[in-house]
Design a protein around this motif. Structure first.
Motif, PDB file in Angstrom:
ATOM      1  N   GLU A  79      49.599  34.567  24.646  1.00  0.00           N
ATOM      2  CA  GLU A  79      49.012  33.232  24.798  1.00  0.00           C
ATOM      3  C   GLU A  79      47.496  33.302  24.915  1.00  0.00           C
ATOM      4  O   GLU A  79      46.776  32.455  24.379  1.00  0.00           O
ATOM      5  N   PHE A  80      46.987  34.309  25.602  1.00  0.00           N
ATOM      6  CA  PHE A  80      45.550  34.498  25.763  1.00  0.00           C
ATOM      7  C   PHE A  80      45.139  35.849  25.179  1.00  0.00           C
ATOM      8  O   PHE A  80      45.909  36.819  25.254  1.00  0.00           O
ATOM      9  N   PRO A  81      43.931  35.949  24.623  1.00  0.00           N
ATOM     10  CA  PRO A  81      43.445  37.258  24.185  1.00  0.00           C
ATOM     11  C   PRO A  81      43.270  38.204  25.372  1.00  0.00           C
ATOM     12  O   PRO A  81      43.144  37.766  26.525  1.00  0.00           O
ATOM     13  N   LEU A  82      43.266  39.484  25.094  1.00  0.00           N
ATOM     14  CA  LEU A  82      42.955  40.492  26.104  1.00  0.00           C
ATOM     15  C   LEU A  82      41.549  40.248  26.641  1.00  0.00           C
ATOM     16  O   LEU A  82      40.606  40.048  25.864  1.00  0.00           O
ATOM     17  N   LYS A  83      41.381  40.234  27.960  1.00  0.00           N
ATOM     18  CA  LYS A  83      40.064  40.047  28.576  1.00  0.00           C
ATOM     19  C   LYS A  83      39.512  41.426  28.954  1.00  0.00           C
ATOM     20  O   LYS A  83      40.157  42.183  29.684  1.00  0.00           O
ATOM     21  N   VAL A  84      38.320  41.727  28.459  1.00  0.00           N
ATOM     22  CA  VAL A  84      37.727  43.049  28.627  1.00  0.00           C
ATOM     23  C   VAL A  84      36.397  42.920  29.361  1.00  0.00           C
ATOM     24  O   VAL A  84      35.558  42.083  29.012  1.00  0.00           O
ATOM     25  N   ALA A  85      36.217  43.738  30.391  1.00  0.00           N
ATOM     26  CA  ALA A  85      34.950  43.793  31.117  1.00  0.00           C
ATOM     27  C   ALA A  85      34.387  45.208  31.038  1.00  0.00           C
ATOM     28  O   ALA A  85      35.128  46.182  30.884  1.00  0.00           O
ATOM     29  N   VAL A  86      33.070  45.313  31.152  1.00  0.00           N
ATOM     30  CA  VAL A  86      32.387  46.607  31.124  1.00  0.00           C
ATOM     31  C   VAL A  86      31.484  46.696  32.347  1.00  0.00           C
ATOM     32  O   VAL A  86      30.673  45.798  32.608  1.00  0.00           O
ATOM     33  N   SER A  87      31.650  47.766  33.108  1.00  0.00           N
ATOM     34  CA  SER A  87      30.843  47.977  34.310  1.00  0.00           C
ATOM     35  C   SER A  87      30.658  49.470  34.537  1.00  0.00           C
ATOM     36  O   SER A  87      31.644  50.197  34.682  1.00  0.00           O
ATOM     37  N   GLY A  88      29.415  49.914  34.549  1.00  0.00           N
ATOM     38  CA  GLY A  88      29.167  51.323  34.785  1.00  0.00           C
ATOM     39  C   GLY A  88      29.534  51.764  36.190  1.00  0.00           C
ATOM     40  O   GLY A  88      30.089  52.840  36.395  1.00  0.00           O
ATOM     41  N   GLY A  89      29.249  50.906  37.183  1.00  0.00           N
ATOM     42  CA  GLY A  89      29.475  51.289  38.571  1.00  0.00           C
ATOM     43  C   GLY A  89      30.824  50.912  39.135  1.00  0.00           C
ATOM     44  O   GLY A  89      31.244  51.455  40.168  1.00  0.00           O
ATOM     45  N   GLY A  90      31.518  49.964  38.506  1.00  0.00           N
ATOM     46  CA  GLY A  90      32.832  49.554  38.990  1.00  0.00           C
ATOM     47  C   GLY A  90      32.816  48.696  40.231  1.00  0.00           C
ATOM     48  O   GLY A  90      33.863  48.426  40.823  1.00  0.00           O
ATOM     49  N   ASP A  91      31.630  48.243  40.659  1.00  0.00           N
ATOM     50  CA  ASP A  91      31.504  47.433  41.874  1.00  0.00           C
ATOM     51  C   ASP A  91      31.769  45.971  41.535  1.00  0.00           C
ATOM     52  O   ASP A  91      30.854  45.186  41.304  1.00  0.00           O
ATOM     53  N   LEU A  92      33.032  45.584  41.519  1.00  0.00           N
ATOM     54  CA  LEU A  92      33.435  44.257  41.071  1.00  0.00           C
ATOM     55  C   LEU A  92      34.264  43.557  42.135  1.00  0.00           C
ATOM     56  O   LEU A  92      34.896  44.199  42.978  1.00  0.00           O
ATOM     57  N   ASP A  93      34.269  42.232  42.064  1.00  0.00           N
ATOM     58  CA  ASP A  93      34.995  41.410  43.025  1.00  0.00           C
ATOM     59  C   ASP A  93      36.390  41.106  42.487  1.00  0.00           C
ATOM     60  O   ASP A  93      36.551  40.389  41.497  1.00  0.00           O
ATOM     61  N   GLY A  94      37.413  41.651  43.132  1.00  0.00           N
ATOM     62  CA  GLY A  94      38.775  41.438  42.676  1.00  0.00           C
ATOM     63  C   GLY A  94      39.236  39.999  42.776  1.00  0.00           C
ATOM     64  O   GLY A  94      40.245  39.630  42.169  1.00  0.00           O
ATOM     65  N   ALA A  95      38.512  39.153  43.546  1.00  0.00           N
ATOM     66  CA  ALA A  95      38.871  37.741  43.669  1.00  0.00           C
ATOM     67  C   ALA A  95      38.229  36.883  42.589  1.00  0.00           C
ATOM     68  O   ALA A  95      38.482  35.674  42.524  1.00  0.00           O
ATOM     69  N   ASP A  96      37.407  37.480  41.756  1.00  0.00           N
ATOM     70  CA  ASP A  96      36.756  36.742  40.682  1.00  0.00           C
ATOM     71  C   ASP A  96      37.826  36.155  39.761  1.00  0.00           C
ATOM     72  O   ASP A  96      38.821  36.819  39.458  1.00  0.00           O
ATOM     73  N   PRO A  97      37.653  34.910  39.286  1.00  0.00           N
ATOM     74  CA  PRO A  97      38.680  34.286  38.445  1.00  0.00           C
ATOM     75  C   PRO A  97      38.962  35.039  37.149  1.00  0.00           C
ATOM     76  O   PRO A  97      40.024  34.867  36.558  1.00  0.00           O
ATOM     77  N   PHE A  98      38.048  35.871  36.706  1.00  0.00           N
ATOM     78  CA  PHE A  98      38.302  36.692  35.529  1.00  0.00           C
ATOM     79  C   PHE A  98      39.547  37.554  35.727  1.00  0.00           C
ATOM     80  O   PHE A  98      40.339  37.743  34.806  1.00  0.00           O
ATOM     81  N   TRP A  99      39.733  38.049  36.966  1.00  0.00           N
ATOM     82  CA  TRP A  99      40.835  38.963  37.258  1.00  0.00           C
ATOM     83  C   TRP A  99      42.095  38.242  37.740  1.00  0.00           C
ATOM     84  O   TRP A  99      43.171  38.827  37.767  1.00  0.00           O
ATOM     85  N   THR A 100      41.963  36.981  38.127  1.00  0.00           N
ATOM     86  CA  THR A 100      43.096  36.292  38.748  1.00  0.00           C
ATOM     87  C   THR A 100      43.719  35.217  37.864  1.00  0.00           C
ATOM     88  O   THR A 100      44.722  34.614  38.240  1.00  0.00           O
ATOM     89  N   THR A 101      43.096  34.945  36.691  1.00  0.00           N
ATOM     90  CA  THR A 101      43.644  33.925  35.797  1.00  0.00           C
ATOM     91  C   THR A 101      44.287  34.582  34.578  1.00  0.00           C
ATOM     92  O   THR A 101      44.232  35.792  34.408  1.00  0.00           O
TER      93      THR A 101
END
Length: 385
Positions: A79-101
């Motif tokens: 239904e949705f395309p694969l969502k891809v993020a790039v981060s060298g340090g990996g310091d990301l917020d798991g509550a960000d809607p990118f990861w929860t939707t």
């Protein structure tokens, strides 16, 4: 292995800014352009953003249209395309809607960043470690191995800059809003550095139009007349030809082939595929040429993109496709896969074309896509599959 077609998508002001310096996001596009961007997302296999964009904009990167989601599902796609993020340090917020939707999520990072990212994200995304640094070529290779054929890149400036400078972008979709930011510190689309073609290199315009109150232009991000420029445009149109081949009615006695004819200014003139419109013996190049009037003047500067080498001999028509192309006045052909000996041993369409002065370019990295609808006709491993 075939890397995905990479589309960079961005909106800027008249002075090239992505945003102003205020605390709230500056909306540069209107509803009409947002709808077009939604259509681009729906047509993509994956959408990519950098960590800076995640933190600043907190995007969901979903397909908003219920109709487009239903069309994807009807075609057997997620239904949705694969969502891809790039981060060298990996310091990301798991509550960000990118990861929860909705949709599957994937993060590319470094070996060191992967450890932190897995702790921060838990099971919200797959995490791929690319070594001591994020190498874009390796990232695209990995996406290609996962079946991603079209990648839409929505930011940010650093990501767009790196892909363009490395020559890894196939197309740029740029929406220009009718306003001037006028702030020296406002973020701009591309950063300083060396770009393909140098400071005098000019991109090739693929198309332009008004969408609401913004102007959208699509570019092949390389300079005409250089090998790199040809490669960027050729990959786009040849991939389209390979996709057309997938539409061919199956046959045990003929190949499935797609063809597109493109004018010198980048405008599509015609397209066709084998056994089109119920004709059991029509070939792709033949079908495309038949849609143009005799003596079409733009054919002299056009390129024929064919997923399979144009035939040199055939029994079903008086002229093979290589001869039809020569007689039409076309001077350039791009193909992905040389015709095997399955039906016509020793066929040499490229030789016929070259002997008539037609320039022929091959893009073997797309041979796998050209072979795909013909797997039942050729030995395993043909075309690098």
């Amino acid at each position: 292995m075939s890397r995905p077609y990479v589309l960079l998508s961005a909106a800027v002001s008249l002075d090239g800014c992505l945003d102003d310096t205020g605390p709230r996001r500056l909306l540069l596009s209107g509803p009409e352009d947002f709808d077009q961007v939604d259509a681009e997302r729906a047509a993509s296999d994956a959408i990519l953003v950098g960590a800076g964009t995640l933190r600043a904009d907190r995007p969901r990167l979903l397909v908003g249209s219920a109709r487009r989601r239903a069309e994807r599902a009807a075609a057997g796609r997620p239904e949705f395309p694969l969502k891809v993020a790039v981060s060298g340090g990996g310091d990301l917020d798991g509550a960000d809607p990118f990861w929860t939707t909705g949709g599957e999520r994937l993060l590319y990072t470094t070996d060191e960043g992967a450890r932190l990212a897995r702790a921060r994200l838990g099971g919200a995304a797959g995490v791929v470690a690319l070594g001591p640094a994020v190498a874009w070529a390796a990232l695209l290779d990995d996406l290609g191995a996962r079946g991603v054929r079209r990648l839409m890149v929505e930011g940010g400036a650093r990501v767009h800059t790196q892909l363009l400078q490395l020559g890894l972008a196939d197309e740029l979709r740029l929406a220009v809003a009718p306003l001037v930011v006028g702030e020296a510190d406002a973020p701009r689309l591309f950063g300083p550095g060396a770009y393909p073609g140098g400071p005098r290199g000019r991109m090739r315009v693929l198309g332009t139009g008004r969408v609401g109150d913004v102007i959208v232009t699509r570019y092949a991000p390389t300079a005409p007349g250089t090998d790199a420029a040809a490669t960027a445009a050729d990959r786009h149109w040849l991939r389209t030809a390979c996709e057309l081949a997938e539409r061919c009615p199956p046959s045990e006695t003929a190949f499935s082939v797609g063809a597109v004819i493109v004018a010198a200014d980048g405008a599509e003139l015609a397209r066709g595929h084998s056994r089109e419109a119920g004709d059991p013996v029509v070939h792709a190049e033949e079908a495309a040429l038949a849609k143009l009037p005799a003596g079409e003047p733009r054919l002299a500067g056009a390129t024929v993109y064919s997923s399979l080498e144009p035939c040199a001999r055939r029994a079903s028509r008086p002229k093979p496709c290589a001869r039809l192309i020569v007689d039409a006045g076309v001077r350039r052909v791009v193909t992905a896969w040389r015709e095997p000996d399955t039906f016509v041993p020793g066929a040499d369409g490229i030789g016929v074309l070259a002997g008539a002065g037609v320039v022929v370019a091959e893009v073997p990295e797309l041979a796998v896509a050209a072979v795909r609808p013909n797997r039942h006709l050729v030995p395993a491993g043909t075309g690098g599959a």
